[in-house]
Design a protein around this motif. Structure first.
Motif, mmCIF file in Angstrom:
data_model
loop_
_atom_site.group_PDB
_atom_site.id
_atom_site.type_symbol
_atom_site.label_atom_id
_atom_site.label_comp_id
_atom_site.label_asym_id
_atom_site.label_seq_id
_atom_site.Cartn_x
_atom_site.Cartn_y
_atom_site.Cartn_z
ATOM 1 N N GLN A 129 0.995 -0.986 -0.056
ATOM 2 C CA GLN A 129 0.105 0.017 -0.014
ATOM 3 C C GLN A 129 0.894 1.280 0.077
ATOM 4 O O GLN A 129 1.567 1.604 0.980
ATOM 5 C CB GLN A 129 -0.839 0.029 1.066
ATOM 6 C CG GLN A 129 -2.041 1.073 1.120
ATOM 7 C CD GLN A 129 -2.890 0.981 2.388
ATOM 8 O OE1 GLN A 129 -2.716 1.278 3.535
ATOM 9 N NE2 GLN A 129 -4.049 0.400 2.103
ATOM 10 N N GLU B 26 4.356 1.189 1.947
ATOM 11 C CA GLU B 26 4.314 0.375 3.296
ATOM 12 C C GLU B 26 3.432 -1.096 2.905
ATOM 13 O O GLU B 26 3.209 -1.206 1.815
ATOM 14 C CB GLU B 26 3.451 1.052 4.317
ATOM 15 C CG GLU B 26 3.992 2.154 5.058
ATOM 16 C CD GLU B 26 3.354 2.928 5.972
ATOM 17 O OE1 GLU B 26 3.481 2.973 7.091
ATOM 18 O OE2 GLU B 26 1.983 3.120 5.944
ATOM 19 N N VAL C 174 0.774 -4.051 4.445
ATOM 20 C CA VAL C 174 -0.405 -4.280 5.114
ATOM 21 C C VAL C 174 -0.670 -5.849 5.236
ATOM 22 O O VAL C 174 -0.735 -6.355 4.152
ATOM 23 C CB VAL C 174 -1.600 -3.586 4.792
ATOM 24 C CG1 VAL C 174 -3.079 -3.711 5.626
ATOM 25 C CG2 VAL C 174 -1.443 -2.078 4.686
ATOM 26 N N LYS D 282 -2.537 -4.793 10.272
ATOM 27 C CA LYS D 282 -1.093 -4.233 10.896
ATOM 28 C C LYS D 282 -0.187 -3.596 9.489
ATOM 29 O O LYS D 282 -0.233 -4.507 8.524
ATOM 30 C CB LYS D 282 -0.398 -5.221 11.719
ATOM 31 C CG LYS D 282 0.833 -4.716 12.282
ATOM 32 C CD LYS D 282 1.839 -5.692 13.218
ATOM 33 C CE LYS D 282 2.873 -5.336 13.608
ATOM 34 N NZ LYS D 282 3.553 -6.036 14.535
ATOM 35 N N LYS D 283 0.394 -2.719 9.898
ATOM 36 C CA LYS D 283 1.377 -2.085 8.761
ATOM 37 C C LYS D 283 2.755 -2.642 9.112
ATOM 38 O O LYS D 283 3.090 -2.743 10.358
ATOM 39 C CB LYS D 283 1.105 -0.716 8.642
ATOM 40 C CG LYS D 283 -0.085 -0.127 7.970
ATOM 41 C CD LYS D 283 -0.139 1.474 7.578
ATOM 42 C CE LYS D 283 -1.360 1.593 7.169
ATOM 43 N NZ LYS D 283 -1.162 3.209 6.667
#
Length: 258
Positions: free
Chosen positions: A108, A111, A113, A132-133
């Motif tokens: 994303q 980052e 996910v 959670k990232k």
């Protein structure tokens, strides 16, 4: 009893599938010879497919190529593909095989996910959850994705993100990371060795979509003490195999069979 096939529909599908061999354009004669059909039969089928937008004729050489209707249908299917739903049975299969936690992540922006997770049955487990990232530069799942971006995009990402060191093992040097990415691309898998968390090891593999792009990856995460030198080849093979199966389900043709 075999199902009754409609011959004309079957032949029309054969014509469309001829283009899977890499030909961009075909003449009536080409199609007639390849399928062993008369030119008159081929002509009628082609004109019907052209009328519906599945083929279009090049006015310069009068040959036929695939029409925009197929692109429209393909785009619709691609938009409807739910990677989590597709991956879930392969994730479960991998957990049953390795008895360790398996993650599915998607990119994303810059980052990651976590979009799916299934815990292994072991008593020591991994602290993570769906939604959670995670950083892209120091995780097995992140490096499995990053390795398959073009050089310009890799440079952009590594220059944009915060190269945070989570442990003393986290690599923050851009050139060192790029060397790792080259190795990952050559081997088809990534390794994470206590880079994001002490005592945690991870094996990741890329997931390709129908265009050959990588924006998702699969990983097996485990306490480092369980990822021994003896066990590592089994985990690598399992993760690569599961990622390859998911890629094939997403329409990627060139992924190898492990």
């Amino acid at each position: 009893m075999a199902e009754r096939l409609i011959q004309s529909v079957d032949r029309a599908a054969d014509i469309l599938e001829l283009f899977l061999d890499g030909e961009s354009e075909l003449s009536v004669k080409d199609i007639s010879e390849k399928l062993g059909l008369s030119k008159s039969t081929v002509h009628g089928l082609i004109k019907t497919l052209e009328h519906r937008g599945y083929l279009q004729q090049n006015p310069d050489d009068l040959k036929y190529k695939l029409g925009l209707k197929l692109f429209e249908l393909g785009s619709f299917i691609a938009d409807k593909l739910d990677i989590v739903q597709i991956a879930r049975p392969f994730i479960k299969e991998l957990v049953d095989e390795l008895r360790e936690t398996v993650h599915l992540v998607v990119r994303q922006q810059d980052e990651l996910v976590y979009v799916a997770k299934e815990e292994g049955p072991q008593t020591l487990r991994i602290s993570s959850h769906v939604g959670k990232k995670a950083p892209i530069h120091c995780t097995g799942v992140g490096k499995a994705i990053l390795a398959y971006q073009n050089e310009r995009e890799v440079d952009r990402i590594l220059s944009t993100i915060k190269m945070q060191a989570f442990t003393e093992h986290t690599i923050t040097d851009k050139e060192e990371i790029k060397k790792q990415l080259q190795t990952i691309k050559e081997n088809g898998y990534s390794l994470e060795d206590e880079e994001i968390e002490f005592g945690l090891a991870c094996v990741g593999a890329p997931i390709f979509d129908y265009n050959g792009n990588v924006s998702a990856s699969l990983s097996c995460a485990t306490p480092k003490m369980r990822l021994t030198d003896e066990r590592l080849p089994e985990v690598i093979a399992g993760v690569k195999n599961a990622a390859a199966k998911i890629s094939r389900c997403l329409g990627y043709k060139d992924v190898p069979h492990y």
